[in-house]
Scaffold this active site. Structure first.
Site, short mmCIF file in Angstrom:
data_model
loop_
_atom_site.label_atom_id
_atom_site.label_comp_id
_atom_site.label_asym_id
_atom_site.label_seq_id
_atom_site.Cartn_x
_atom_site.Cartn_y
_atom_site.Cartn_z
N SER A 143 -1.71 -47.23 12.36
CA SER A 143 -2.42 -47.71 13.55
C SER A 143 -2.95 -49.11 13.29
CB SER A 143 -3.60 -46.80 13.88
OG SER A 143 -4.36 -47.36 14.93
N TYR A 157 -11.01 -42.00 11.20
CA TYR A 157 -9.59 -42.10 11.59
C TYR A 157 -8.99 -43.42 11.10
CZ TYR A 157 -5.65 -42.97 14.81
OH TYR A 157 -4.42 -43.29 15.35
#
Ligand code: NAP
Length: 248
Positions: A143, A157
């Site tokens: 990401s 995360y």
């Protein structure tokens, strides 16, 4: 050599778009999923309509016993995995670190880091010439937040995706001499159901105006990058990162 592609979390979003795009490119495809059997079967039917041999396998890829069961099914029904997309991951509600529990941290790290590392390990047991394989390719879907940190949102995360970036660098160098390429794609805000897990299903629509390209991305746009990295067109590319993030 038959090309056998395992996509973790292939029942929705970026994983499903990758399965559909890869379907016309000569792969036998395994669509892994966690719980949504109907969604996985729907993607699988479309992949078959596009001419590819395909199966679905339910398995929680944060658990090695389930990963072993997943690979055993793929071995028996499609052949040994030659291409792996570590796509499945999870996220939790927007929170500051003060409010993040140990349980949540462990869940994120098991799903997003330990799981993909174990999936890669079992892929290498089939791809590496050290184990009788003929090479292969791994793409990790990390990401853009691995570089940005996601402060005040979900730094657990973001940290998990940072770990996968580092894993990508290390593994790519570890196995480059064995004919195995390892790369990563870093998506930005993409229109998928993933954001419901962070507490706001409309997150991308709300935030896209602040992006340099002024819009969120589609799963199909990310899939294009993944499928290119899987292909021989990227034959001299390893240890690389491609941001599919609209300039974020
Ligand atoms: P998504 O639409 O929510 O799909 C997630 C997929 O992963 C589903 O197929 C789900 O299966 C599966 N899954 C989740 N946990 C699993 C587990 N433990 N074992 C097996 N399968 C599991 O997500 P997405 O947006 O396409 O995200 C795909 C990847 O892109 C993730 O790695 C995510 O971190 C990354 N990413 C997404 C965005 C974004 O904006 N969407 C941005 C950056 C990075 P079920 O349907 O059965 O639950």
């Amino acid at each position: 050599m038959e090309k056998v592609l395992l996509i973790t979390g292939g029942s929705r979003g970026i994983g499903a778009a990758t399965a559909l795009l890869a379907a016309s490119q000569g792969y036998r495809i395994c669509i892994n999923y966690l719980s949504d059997h109907a969604a996985a079967e729907k993607v699988c039917s479309k992949v078959r309509e596009l001419g590819a041999q395909a199966i679905t396998v339910q398995a929680d890829v944060s658990n090695e016993d389930e990963i072993i069961r997943l690979y055993t099914r793929v071995d028996a029904e499609l052949g040994p995995v030659t291409h792996l997309v570590n796509n499945a991951a999870t996220i939790a509600h927007v929170s500051r670190l003060d409010d993040i529990s140990e349980f949540r941290m462990l869940k994120i790290m098991m799903s997003n880091v330990v799981g993909p590392m174990l999936c890669s390990k079992h892929a290498l047991l089939r791809m590496s010439p050290r184990h009788g394989g003929q090479g292969g390719c791994i793409v990790n879907v990390t990401s853009r937040v691995s570089c940005l940190g996601a402060p005040g949102e979900y730094i657990d995360y973001a940290a998990s995706k940072g770990a996968m970036d580092t894993f990508t660098i290390g593994l790519s160098k570890e196995v480059a001499g064995e004919g195995i390429r390892v790369n990563a794609v870093r998506p930005g805000y993409i229109f998928t159901d993933f954001h419901a897990l962070s507490g706001d299903p409309f997150r991308v629509s709300k935030l896209e105006g602040d992006l340099p390209m002024c819009r969120g991305g589609t799963p199909e746009e990310v899939a294009q990058v993944i499928v290119w990295l899987l292909s021989d067109k990227a034959s001299y590319v390893t240890g690389a990162f491609i941001d599919a993030a609209g300039g974020r």
